[in-house]
Design a protein around this motif. Structure first.
Motif, PDB file in Angstrom:
ATOM      1  N   GLN A 195      11.770   4.714  -4.120  1.00 31.53           N
ATOM      2  CA  GLN A 195      11.012   5.758  -3.418  1.00 31.53           C
ATOM      3  C   GLN A 195      11.560   7.009  -3.883  1.00 31.53           C
TER       4      GLN A 195
ATOM      5  N   LYS B  67       5.197   6.334   7.007  1.00 33.70           N
ATOM      6  CA  LYS B  67       5.173   5.875   5.680  1.00 33.70           C
ATOM      7  C   LYS B  67       3.816   5.289   5.270  1.00 33.70           C
ATOM      8  N   GLU B  68       3.396   4.417   6.332  1.00 34.40           N
ATOM      9  CA  GLU B  68       2.090   3.719   6.149  1.00 34.40           C
ATOM     10  C   GLU B  68       0.919   4.700   6.043  1.00 34.40           C
ATOM     11  N   LYS B  70       0.973   7.873   5.181  1.00 35.20           N
ATOM     12  CA  LYS B  70       0.933   8.752   4.039  1.00 35.20           C
ATOM     13  C   LYS B  70       0.324   7.986   3.079  1.00 35.20           C
ATOM     14  N   ARG B  71       0.569   6.504   2.936  1.00 36.58           N
ATOM     15  CA  ARG B  71       0.007   5.585   1.829  1.00 36.58           C
ATOM     16  C   ARG B  71      -1.401   5.787   2.054  1.00 36.58           C
ATOM     17  N   LYS B  72      -1.882   5.697   3.279  1.00 37.85           N
ATOM     18  CA  LYS B  72      -3.422   5.467   3.418  1.00 37.85           C
ATOM     19  C   LYS B  72      -4.020   6.914   3.365  1.00 37.85           C
ATOM     20  N   PRO B  74      -2.848  10.519   2.115  1.00 36.53           N
ATOM     21  CA  PRO B  74      -1.713  11.419   1.595  1.00 36.53           C
ATOM     22  C   PRO B  74      -1.833  12.671   2.111  1.00 36.53           C
TER      23      PRO B  74
END
Lengths: 357, 142
Positions: A195, B67-68, B70-72, B74
Motif C-alpha cells: 500500500q 479504506k473501503e 476510498k476504494r469505491k 476515491p
C-alpha cells in the motif's frame, strides 16, 4: 593569449567559482596565473587582494585549494565553470568537464564558452541523476525483498505447521486457528508495505488549497499530545502568528508533519521535549520545524535517512518509508525538507514551503 | 454556502442524531448511519460529497471503512472523528486518504470549516479530472 577589446583595467582580478546552484560562491586571486595569460602588467601588484564577487557568498577558503592548485599548475579542471570578472567587463572562463583550455574572452565568445560549459554541466548532471536513480532502484528492490521476505517466511512456516496438524492431530483446532491468525497478520503486514509503495508510486497531482499552517500543525500536534503526555514528553509550540498565505495540499502536508512528529516521539522515547516552530522567511517561504531532544542521528546515517527502506528501527517496527515519503511529498509540493542532528542531543527536521505571492 | 451532501457514520446514536440535525440546520444535506457496513451499503446507491467517520466503532472500524470507501469513491473526502487521539491511527488514516482528523467533542464551527475545505478539494479534484489537464485546478482560493 591576448585579450581583445576587453583588457582588464582593474587592479584586482577576481576568480569566482560557480556553485551548483549557479551562483558564484567565492573568489580567488589568480593574478599570478592571470598575468601571463592576459599580458597585462598591473596584476602582479594586486597579488594580495582577494575580493568576493558581488552578490556571491564566500565559503571556506580551503574548498578552493584544489582548484587553485590545478589552476596554477595548469592541470585539467573537472566539471566546474570558473569565471573571472574584471572591472572592464572582460571575463575569464574556464570551462568544465573535459577542459583543458583557459579562455580569455569577452563579449559573445564569453557567452558561447559559458553556454558550452553549461551544456557540459547539464550532461554531467543528467548522468549523475541517472546513476543515482539506478542506485536508488537497487536499494529499493533490496528493501522490498527484505521486507516482504520475512512475512512470507512466517506464512510458509505457519501453513506447513497447519498441514502437519491437520494430518497428524486434527483435533487441535485451537492451534490451527492460532496459525491462521498469524497468517492473516502477516498478510496484513505485506499489504501495508505494498500500500505504501503504491502511494509512493502513484503520482497523484497535489490539489492546492488555502491553508492555515498554524492550525494544520496544531491539529497534528493534538494527535500526538495525549501519547506524549503519557510518556512525559512536552510538546512545545512556537508559532509565528502572521504567516504569509500558503497554498498547498492539506492532507499531504498533514502526512508529512505527522510523520515528523511520530519520528520525534520515537527518537525521544520517554521524558523530553518536541518543539514545533512555524515561521516565515521573508514573504517567500513558510517554515515548519520539528525538533526533538531525542537520540539524534549518527553522521554516517544522515545522508541516507531519506532513502526508501532505510530504517534503524527494529525489524517489523518501521518500513523505512516514512521519511522518503515525506521527501517525495515535499518535492511535489514544491518545498524542501532538510535535517540537522547531533547524536545524544536530538534532531531537527525543517520544512520549507513556497508562500503564495 | 453551497449545499453539499454529508454522511455521518458513528455508532453513538445520540451523538449521531444530534449532529445530523445540527448540520441540517446549517444548510447541509446530512444523513447519518450507525455502522461502517451500513455506510458502505448506502454508498452503493447514493452519492455523498463528504463523510464524517468515527474511528472507533464495533464491528467494522473506522479505518477499515475508510479504506473501503476510498476504494469505491476515491474523490469523496473523509474526515475522521476520534475520541482519543492516537498517533498510530492518525498516521494510518491519513495514509489511507483521510482528509483530516477532528477530535471529539467536535466544535461545530471547526467541523463546518473542515467539511467546506474537504468539499472544495473534492470539487477541485473532479474539475481537474473532467478538464483532463493535470494542474488545471491549481490554486483556487476557497
Amino acid at each position: 593569449m591576448k585579450i581583445r577589446g576587453g583588457q582588464p583595467r582593474g587592479r584586482r582580478l577576481q576568480l569566482g567559482v560557480r556553485g551548483r546552484d549557479g551562483g558564484a560562491i567565492s573568489a580567488l586571486n589568480i593574478n599570478r596565473t592571470g598575468a601571463p595569460m592576459s599580458g597585462s602588467e598591473p596584476l602582479d601588484r594586486a597579488a594580495s587582494s582577494l575580493v568576493p564577487p558581488t552578490g556571491g557568498k564566500t565559503r571556506a577558503k580551503d574548498s578552493f585549494d584544489p582548484i587553485r592548485h590545478q589552476l596554477l599548475t595548469g592541470a585539467i579542471l573537472l566539471a566546474t565553470t570558473i569565471v573571472a570578472l574584471f572591472s572592464s567587463g572582460a571575463v575569464l572562463a574556464v570551462c568544465g568537464a573535459a577542459l583543458a583550455a583557459v579562455h580569455w574572452l569577452s563579449g559573445r565568445r564569453w557567452a558561447r564558452a559559458i553556454e558550452k560549459a553549461r551544456e557540459e554541466k547539464r550532461f554531467l548532471d543528467e548522468q549523475l541523476i541517472q546513476s543515482q536513480k539506478l542506485a536508488a532502484i537497487g536499494e529499493l528492490s533490496a528493501g522490498i525483498g527484505h521486507e516482504i521476505n520475512n512475512p512470507i517466511a512466517i506464512i510458509g512456516q505457519e501453513a506447513e505447521w497447519m498441514r502437519h496438524l491437520l494430518q497428524e492431530e486434527p483435533g487441535k483446532t485451537e492451534e490451527i486457528s492460532d496459525s491462521l491468525r498469524e497468517i492473516v497478520r502477516q498478510v496484513e503486514r505485506c499489504r501495508d508495505i505494498t500500500q505504501k509503495l503504491l502511494n509512493f508510486a502513484r503520482k497523484m497531482e497535489p490539489v492546492f488549497q488555502g491553508v492555515d499552517v498554524n492550525r494544520l500543525v496544531d491539529d497534528m500536534a493534538k494527535l500526538v499530545e495525549k501519547e506524549a503526555k503519557l510518556r512525559s514528553i512536552r510538546v512545545i509550540r512556537i508559532f509565528q502568528s502572521d504567516l504569509p498565505a500558503l497554498f498547498t495540499d492539506p492532507p499531504l502536508l498533514r502526512q508529512v508533519v505527522l510523520n515528523l512528529l511520530n519520528n520525534a516521539m520515537h527518537a525521544v522515547g520517554e521524558k523530553g521535549a518536541i518543539t514545533i516552530t512555524t515561521s516565515a522567511s521573508g514573504r517567500d517561504f513558510v517554515n515548519i520545524v520539528v525538533s526533538d531532544t531525542g537520540c539524534g542521528i549518527p553522521k554516517e546515517n544522515l545522508g541516507r535517512i531519506f532513502d526508501p527502506f532505510f530504517t534503524t528501527k527494529p525489524q517489523g517496527q518501521g518500513t523505512g518509508l516514512g521519511l522518503s515519503m515525506c521527501h517525495g511529498i515535499m518535492d511535489r509540493l514544491g518545498g524542501r525538507i532538510s535535517v540537522s542532528s547531533e547524536v545524544g542531543k536530538g534532531s531537527s527536521f525543517s520544512l520549507a514551503l513556497p508562500a503564495d505571492k | 454556502m453551497e449545499k453539499f451532501r454529508v454522511l455521518v457514520v458513528d455508532d453513538e446514536i445520540d451523538f449521531l442524531e444530534t449532529i445530523v440535525k445540527r448540520l441540517q440546520k446549517r444548510g447541509l444535506d446530512a444523513t447519518g448511519v450507525d455502522s461502517g457496513v451500513k455506510a458502505l451499503k448506502l454508498l452503493e446507491g447514493e452519492h455523498f460529497d463528504v463523510v464524517i467517520l468515527d474511528v472507533k466503532m464495533p464491528g467494522m472500524d473506522g479505518l477499515d471503512t475508510l479504506k473501503e470507501m476510498k476504494r469505491k469513491r476515491p474523490f469523496m473526502e473523509v474526515i475522521m472523528l476520534t475520541g482519543h487521539a492516537s498517533v498510530e491511527s492518525g498516521m494510518q488514516g491519513i495514509q489511507f486518504g483521510a482528509f483530516d482528523y477532528v477530535m471529539k467533542p467536535a466544535n461545530l464551527d471547526e467541523l463546518m470549516e473542515k467539511m467546506t475545505q474537504a468539499y472544495e478539494r473534492k470539487t477541485l479534484h473532479e474539475e481537474r479530472k473532467s478538464s483532463g489537464r493535470s494542474g488545471a485546478a491549481g490554486s483556487v482560493r476557497g
